[in-house]
Design a protein around this motif. Structure first.
Motif, short mmCIF file in Angstrom:
data_model
loop_
_atom_site.label_atom_id
_atom_site.label_comp_id
_atom_site.label_asym_id
_atom_site.label_seq_id
_atom_site.Cartn_x
_atom_site.Cartn_y
_atom_site.Cartn_z
N GLN A 65 0.94 -1.05 -0.36
CA GLN A 65 0.08 -0.01 -0.09
C GLN A 65 1.10 0.90 0.02
O GLN A 65 1.93 1.47 0.98
CB GLN A 65 -1.28 0.09 1.19
N TRP A 66 0.80 1.63 -1.23
CA TRP A 66 1.31 3.11 -1.07
C TRP A 66 0.63 4.22 -0.57
O TRP A 66 -0.23 4.49 -0.61
CB TRP A 66 1.81 3.85 -2.57
N THR A 67 1.39 4.90 0.00
CA THR A 67 1.08 6.63 1.34
C THR A 67 1.80 7.55 0.17
O THR A 67 3.22 7.83 0.48
CB THR A 67 1.21 6.07 2.73
N TYR A 68 1.53 8.83 0.02
CA TYR A 68 1.33 9.83 -0.04
C TYR A 68 2.07 10.68 0.61
O TYR A 68 1.90 10.73 1.91
CB TYR A 68 0.41 10.74 -0.38
N PRO A 69 3.89 10.90 0.65
CA PRO A 69 4.78 11.22 1.45
C PRO A 69 4.58 12.99 2.02
O PRO A 69 3.49 13.18 0.92
CB PRO A 69 5.84 11.08 0.52
N GLY A 70 4.52 13.03 3.39
CA GLY A 70 3.87 14.52 3.63
C GLY A 70 5.42 15.28 3.01
O GLY A 70 6.06 14.70 3.07
N VAL A 81 6.51 4.59 -6.90
CA VAL A 81 5.08 4.25 -6.79
C VAL A 81 4.76 2.26 -6.98
O VAL A 81 5.72 2.51 -8.25
CB VAL A 81 3.93 5.30 -7.10
#
Length: 107
Positions: A65-70, A81
């Motif tokens: 699962q990919w999470t958008y980097p902050g 990705v």
């Protein structure tokens, strides 16, 4: 199973999707016991599965699962990705790297 997996990702690694389907069909004809090749869904091939090193069973590839980097600045040139292809490639590269042997990865 491990032999078939290695065969697919060495001899058959550079095949395009249409040729992978043909290769999968040919491999299934060779498996008279029907116990070596994975059971697949319609439209899938052996290339959608890997052999779990702990159990020796076929498992489907699943990209993490990919999470958008902050953060305020995002360096797009360093983003990866995860896709099905990148997940498979990383697995093969990590496995070969653990063996500490020379290898040429193309593609």
């Amino acid at each position: 199973r491990v032999f078939v997996y290695c065969l697919c990702w060495s001899v058959g690694a550079l095949l395009e999707a249409n040729d992978r389907m043909k290769f999968d069909t040919w491999l299934r004809r060779q498996d008279s016991s029907k116990r070596i090749m994975p059971r697949v869904q319609e439209g899938e091939t052996v290339y959608e599965y890997y052999v779990d090193s702990r159990t020796g069973e076929w498992q489907p590839w699943k990209p993490p699962q990919w999470t958008y980097p902050g953060g305020d600045k995002l360096d797009f040139s360093n983003l990866l990705v995860p896709t099905m292809d990148s997940t498979r490639a990383q697995h093969v590269i990590r496995t070969v790297h653990r063996q500490k042997g020379p290898v040429l990865v193309v593609g």
